[in-house]
Design a protein around this motif. Structure first.
Motif, PDB file in Angstrom:
ATOM      1  N   MET A  60      13.392 -19.837 -11.417  1.00 20.47           N
ATOM      2  CA  MET A  60      13.267 -21.050 -12.212  1.00 20.47           C
ATOM      3  C   MET A  60      14.598 -21.790 -12.281  1.00 20.47           C
ATOM      4  O   MET A  60      14.651 -22.917 -12.730  1.00 20.47           O
ATOM      5  N   LYS A  61      15.645 -21.188 -11.797  1.00 19.11           N
ATOM      6  CA  LYS A  61      16.966 -21.805 -11.909  1.00 19.11           C
ATOM      7  C   LYS A  61      17.059 -23.108 -11.123  1.00 19.11           C
ATOM      8  O   LYS A  61      17.536 -24.118 -11.641  1.00 19.11           O
ATOM      9  N   LYS A  62      16.602 -23.114  -9.873  1.00 22.10           N
ATOM     10  CA  LYS A  62      16.730 -24.319  -9.048  1.00 22.10           C
ATOM     11  C   LYS A  62      15.849 -25.468  -9.545  1.00 22.10           C
ATOM     12  O   LYS A  62      16.331 -26.596  -9.609  1.00 22.10           O
ATOM     13  N   PHE A  89      14.949 -26.119 -12.555  1.00 25.57           N
ATOM     14  CA  PHE A  89      15.599 -26.607 -13.767  1.00 25.57           C
ATOM     15  C   PHE A  89      16.818 -27.449 -13.399  1.00 25.57           C
ATOM     16  O   PHE A  89      17.045 -28.513 -13.972  1.00 25.57           O
ATOM     17  N   LEU A  90      17.593 -26.987 -12.439  1.00 27.14           N
ATOM     18  CA  LEU A  90      18.787 -27.707 -12.014  1.00 27.14           C
ATOM     19  C   LEU A  90      18.437 -29.072 -11.427  1.00 27.14           C
ATOM     20  O   LEU A  90      19.060 -30.083 -11.762  1.00 27.14           O
ATOM     21  N   TYR A  91      17.418 -29.115 -10.573  1.00 27.21           N
ATOM     22  CA  TYR A  91      17.012 -30.386  -9.968  1.00 27.21           C
ATOM     23  C   TYR A  91      16.521 -31.358 -11.038  1.00 27.21           C
ATOM     24  O   TYR A  91      16.848 -32.551 -11.005  1.00 27.21           O
ATOM     25  N   LYS A  99       7.115 -26.785 -11.098  1.00 27.08           N
ATOM     26  CA  LYS A  99       8.136 -26.380 -12.076  1.00 27.08           C
ATOM     27  C   LYS A  99       9.148 -27.493 -12.288  1.00 27.08           C
ATOM     28  O   LYS A  99       9.544 -27.780 -13.425  1.00 27.08           O
ATOM     29  N   THR A 100       9.571 -28.133 -11.208  1.00 28.49           N
ATOM     30  CA  THR A 100      10.535 -29.226 -11.332  1.00 28.49           C
ATOM     31  C   THR A 100       9.949 -30.375 -12.143  1.00 28.49           C
ATOM     32  O   THR A 100      10.596 -30.902 -13.054  1.00 28.49           O
TER      33      THR A 100
END
Length: 97
Positions: free
Chosen positions: A1-3, A5-7, A78-79
């Motif tokens: 889920m990190k990427k 969230f970052l985007y 998710k993004t």
């Protein structure tokens, strides 16, 4: 889920940056009603569409082309979901401030 969230965070920060620059510029510059304003706004719209398209579609498209279709769909949703949370937070802040 990190990427994802970052985007989504980068997309939200980009929007905040554009709004802050426009607010700051409008307080310093006199209002001008000429041909350059709509050209500039349309250019900013196209630039923003390109930036958002890259942020939301680059990684899912890469995954999709690597035949990881389910992962691509999950990453994209998710993004979008995280970005939707940012929009809801912004909307709540509008009513609180």
């Amino acid at each position: 889920m990190k990427k994802p969230f970052l985007y989504a965070l980068v997309a939200a920060v980009y929007i905040i940056f554009i709004v802050l620059v426009m607010q700051t510029a409008s307080s310093f510059l006199p209002p001008k009603d000429n041909l350059l304003m709509p050209i500039t706004m349309l250019g900013l719209f196209v630039l923003s569409a390109a930036v958002m398209g890259f942020l939301f579609l680059s990684e899912p498209l890469r995954l999709f082309l690597e035949n990881q279709k389910q992962e691509a769909f999950i990453f994209f949703t998710k993004t979008i979901g995280v970005f939707a949370c940012f929009v809801v937070i912004f909307a709540i802040l509008v009513f609180l401030i």
